[in-house]
Motif scaffolding. Structure first.
Motif, short mmCIF file in Angstrom:
data_model
loop_
_atom_site.label_atom_id
_atom_site.label_comp_id
_atom_site.label_asym_id
_atom_site.label_seq_id
_atom_site.Cartn_x
_atom_site.Cartn_y
_atom_site.Cartn_z
N GLY A 237 0.83 -1.08 -0.02
CA GLY A 237 0.01 -0.02 -0.05
C GLY A 237 0.78 1.21 -0.01
O GLY A 237 1.97 1.29 -0.77
N SER B 84 -15.10 10.17 -8.51
CA SER B 84 -15.02 9.76 -7.14
C SER B 84 -15.83 8.62 -6.97
O SER B 84 -15.53 7.68 -6.12
CB SER B 84 -15.75 10.79 -6.41
OG SER B 84 -15.12 12.12 -6.50
N PHE C 114 -13.61 5.60 -7.83
CA PHE C 114 -12.58 5.58 -6.68
C PHE C 114 -12.89 4.96 -5.38
O PHE C 114 -12.47 4.07 -4.95
CB PHE C 114 -11.90 7.05 -6.38
CG PHE C 114 -10.92 7.13 -5.45
CD1 PHE C 114 -9.58 6.78 -5.69
CD2 PHE C 114 -11.37 7.54 -4.15
CE1 PHE C 114 -8.70 6.81 -4.47
CE2 PHE C 114 -10.38 7.55 -3.09
CZ PHE C 114 -9.02 7.20 -3.20
N PRO D 43 -17.06 6.35 3.39
CA PRO D 43 -15.96 5.86 2.64
C PRO D 43 -15.07 5.02 3.82
O PRO D 43 -14.70 6.04 4.72
CB PRO D 43 -15.20 7.22 2.02
CG PRO D 43 -15.90 8.33 3.05
CD PRO D 43 -17.12 7.69 3.31
N TYR E 44 -9.70 5.39 9.42
CA TYR E 44 -8.74 6.51 10.41
C TYR E 44 -9.43 7.11 11.27
O TYR E 44 -8.79 7.56 12.46
CB TYR E 44 -8.14 7.19 9.24
CG TYR E 44 -6.95 6.72 8.58
CD1 TYR E 44 -5.75 6.77 9.24
CD2 TYR E 44 -6.95 5.97 7.48
CE1 TYR E 44 -4.40 5.82 8.61
CE2 TYR E 44 -6.07 5.53 6.92
CZ TYR E 44 -4.67 5.39 7.36
OH TYR E 44 -3.70 4.82 6.85
N VAL F 126 -16.42 14.49 6.39
CA VAL F 126 -16.45 13.28 5.57
C VAL F 126 -16.51 11.96 6.41
O VAL F 126 -17.09 10.96 6.20
CB VAL F 126 -14.87 13.09 4.95
CG1 VAL F 126 -14.75 11.74 4.09
CG2 VAL F 126 -14.56 14.06 3.89
N LEU G 39 -13.11 17.54 4.58
CA LEU G 39 -12.62 17.08 3.21
C LEU G 39 -11.07 17.62 3.24
O LEU G 39 -10.29 16.91 2.63
CB LEU G 39 -13.53 18.05 2.07
CG LEU G 39 -13.07 17.68 0.77
CD1 LEU G 39 -13.29 16.20 0.34
CD2 LEU G 39 -13.94 18.58 -0.01
N CYS H 46 -8.21 15.16 4.43
CA CYS H 46 -8.15 13.81 3.64
C CYS H 46 -6.88 13.99 2.65
O CYS H 46 -6.66 15.13 2.14
CB CYS H 46 -9.52 13.50 2.82
SG CYS H 46 -10.81 13.25 3.45
N ALA H 47 -6.18 12.88 2.45
CA ALA H 47 -5.27 12.90 1.35
C ALA H 47 -5.46 13.36 0.28
O ALA H 47 -6.74 13.23 -0.33
CB ALA H 47 -4.87 11.38 1.26
N CYS I 241 -1.71 10.61 5.36
CA CYS I 241 -3.08 10.52 4.48
C CYS I 241 -4.11 11.18 5.24
O CYS I 241 -5.03 11.79 4.66
CB CYS I 241 -3.27 9.21 4.41
SG CYS I 241 -2.96 8.04 5.73
N LEU J 261 0.77 14.30 2.07
CA LEU J 261 -0.35 14.04 1.28
C LEU J 261 -1.30 14.88 1.54
O LEU J 261 -2.31 14.96 0.32
CB LEU J 261 -0.75 12.60 1.70
CG LEU J 261 0.00 11.08 1.27
CD1 LEU J 261 1.20 11.11 2.04
CD2 LEU J 261 -1.00 10.17 1.38
N LEU J 262 -1.44 15.62 2.47
CA LEU J 262 -2.46 16.46 2.41
C LEU J 262 -2.50 17.66 1.77
O LEU J 262 -3.66 18.17 1.14
CB LEU J 262 -2.56 16.98 3.94
CG LEU J 262 -2.90 15.76 5.14
CD1 LEU J 262 -2.67 16.36 6.41
CD2 LEU J 262 -4.36 15.60 5.03
N GLU K 201 -0.49 4.91 -4.02
CA GLU K 201 0.70 4.28 -3.33
C GLU K 201 2.09 5.16 -3.71
O GLU K 201 3.01 4.58 -3.27
CB GLU K 201 0.72 2.91 -3.70
CG GLU K 201 -0.43 2.00 -3.45
CD GLU K 201 -0.16 0.56 -3.47
OE1 GLU K 201 1.05 0.09 -3.42
OE2 GLU K 201 -0.90 -0.47 -3.35
N GLY L 67 0.78 1.87 4.89
CA GLY L 67 -0.18 1.07 3.78
C GLY L 67 -1.54 0.92 4.45
O GLY L 67 -1.68 0.62 5.74
N GLY L 68 -2.43 0.96 3.87
CA GLY L 68 -3.88 0.72 4.10
C GLY L 68 -4.30 1.51 5.52
O GLY L 68 -3.95 2.92 5.31
#
Ligand code: CAA
Length: 421
Positions: free
Chosen positions: A71, A107, A110, A127, A133, A206, A212, A215-216, A305, A363-364, A371, A406-407
């Protein structure tokens, strides 16, 4: 994108595809292929190129391909796999590539693909990733008093860094499209994107404790790293003067650690009993690097993330103690706001006590192509170590720690990097 980044990395290393005897790739969510590395190497024509003379002399197959799937930890796991192929399997020059285009995916597709990974039996509502998380976020809030605003401040800090990196998604989109996201202070001179606390407070929700903007940031993107043996570099140095410059920029792996956890987060009441993979991976990496600790690291590129991921990572690195991640973030945020109020943001980046984390925006705010993002962590660490992080350079950066996750905290991979010469 893969061809572009591979060509770019080879050019920067003064190497050619004929030098590669290893090729590692990560799976993509937007365009999935079984045996991604074999698929990409075939598409790139790597099996029909000339094998290097070294590979021929040693009787090695011309190219060894492997697909690595841990991941978001994948780029760091792949870096460590490349190191192992060089140390234990006699390879000389390995390329690691990752690419995805989840930013261009609609979206619905995804979310369907992502939710399917975890399945209905996870018991987590869609989601699934943000809600997964959120379970850890709630735990940290209840157990350690982490506050909702401290989570949002993570984004403010990351956006400050991203505002200094013109390739970050935040910089590119905010400048063109979203002037309302810039505070008055930040708009004063040249406009710079910065996500203010109140705009995060107003962002759509979210998951219970994730909006929102927390989120990554879905994006298209790719990255490539070339890892070589030292003897290969030295050999090249004898025959090519340009290699001198390449060698000066080379970065080495000082220590590493990896760890695995469940794919689906444990129930809320069991979370406290689960050891965090990042803790084990960091401990192993510090030990392997010669018993280093956080104070020996100048730059940290930590997976983020969602804010909770960064907060747990800060604690795992030892930048702050366990449970104190929220307070550390708040103190850094105050420092940022004081600098903004006094117009001294430019000096802030030189301040060794100011947030030496994710100077690209993470990531933010830099962008999260599924990945790929830990690849950006590695690349930013190399930029910092080579004093190439223009406008965001940390003074005298000698060691960097990179972390991929990952994950939903299911895999952790850490590498401590330093200058090779
Ligand atoms: N910062 C700024 N803007 C953001 C943003 C961010 N962090 N995230 C989204 N936006 C923007 C989008 O660009 C979009 O802008 P436009 O309207 O101008 O196009 C807008 O906000 C709306 O975003 P979406 O189109 O994504 O909104 P949606 O309602 O369709 O979906 C969502 C919302 C479900 C939260 C979706 O964005 C999402 O799932 N995000 C999380 C992505 C994710 O889970 N990534 C993986 C993280 S886990 C990991 O990395 C580990 C691993 O192993 C891969």
């Amino acid at each position: 994108m893969i061809r572009q980044v591979l060509d770019g990395a080879l050019k920067e290393s003064n190497l050619s595809v004929n030098d590669l005897d290893g090729f590692l790739a990560l799976p993509s969510l937007a365009e999935h292929h079984i045996m991604e590395a074999h698929f990409q190497a075939t598409s790139l024509g790597l099996f029909t190129r000339k094998a290097s003379s070294d590979a021929k002399r040693l009787g090695q197959p011309s190219l060894l391909c492997r697909t690595i799937d841990t991941g978001g930890g994948g780029p760091v796991s792949a870096l460590l796999q490349a190191q192992s192929m060089i140390q234990h399997e006699g390879l000389n020059c390995v390329a690691v590539v990752a690419a995805d285009s989840v930013g261009s995916m609609d979206s619905r597709t995804f979310l369907q693909r992502v939710d399917n990974i975890f399945g209905d039996e996870s018991g987590i509502p869609s989601p699934i990733i943000p809600n997964g998380y959120d379970r850890y976020t709630q735990y940290q809030m209840q157990r350690y008093g982490l506050t909702r605003d401290q989570l949002r401040m993570v984004v403010c800090l990351q956006s400050f860094h991203a505002s200094r990196h013109k390739e970050s998604l935040l910089y590119q989109t905010a400048l063109e499209l979203q002037p309302s996201q810039q505070t008055e202070h930040m708009k004063r001179d040249t406009p710079k994107p910065f996500t203010a606390l109140d705009s995060i407070q107003q962002a759509p929700s979210v998951a219970p404790n994730i909006s929102l903007l927390e989120c990554a940031y879905r994006a298209d993107g790719a990255g490539c790293i070339i890892l070589t043996s030292e003897s290969f570099l030295n050999e090249r140095l004898r025959t090519s003067l340009e290699m001198e410059q390449v060698k000066k920029k080379a970065v080495t792996i000082l220590g590493s650690g990896e760890s695995s956890g469940p794919l689906v987060p444990p129930a809320k009441e069991q979370i406290g009993g689960f050891p965090f993979g990042s803790d084990a991976a960091m401990t192993q990496a510090y030990r392997q690097a010669g018993s280093l600790k956080a104070t020996n690291i100048d730059f940290f590129a930590l997976y983020d993330c969602f804010p909770i991921c960064l907060i747990r990572a800060l604690e795992a690195t030892g930048i702050c103690s366990q449970g104190d991640g929220g307070n550390y973030i708040e103190a850094q945020y105050s420092k940022l706001m004081n600098a903004v109020d006094s117009g001294t943001e430019e000096e802030l980046i030189q301040d060794p006590t100011f947030f030496p984390v994710n100077t690209h925006g993470g990531l933010l705010c830099y962008g999260a192509p599924w990945e790929v993002p830990a690849m950006y962590n590695i690349i930013e660490a190399c930029q910092q170590l080579n004093e190439n992080a223009v406008g965001r350079q940390i003074d005298d950066c000698k060691r960097a720690l990179v972390y991929g996750n990952g994950g939903i905290f299911s895999s952790s991979a850490v590498a401590i990097l330093g200058k090779a010469t």
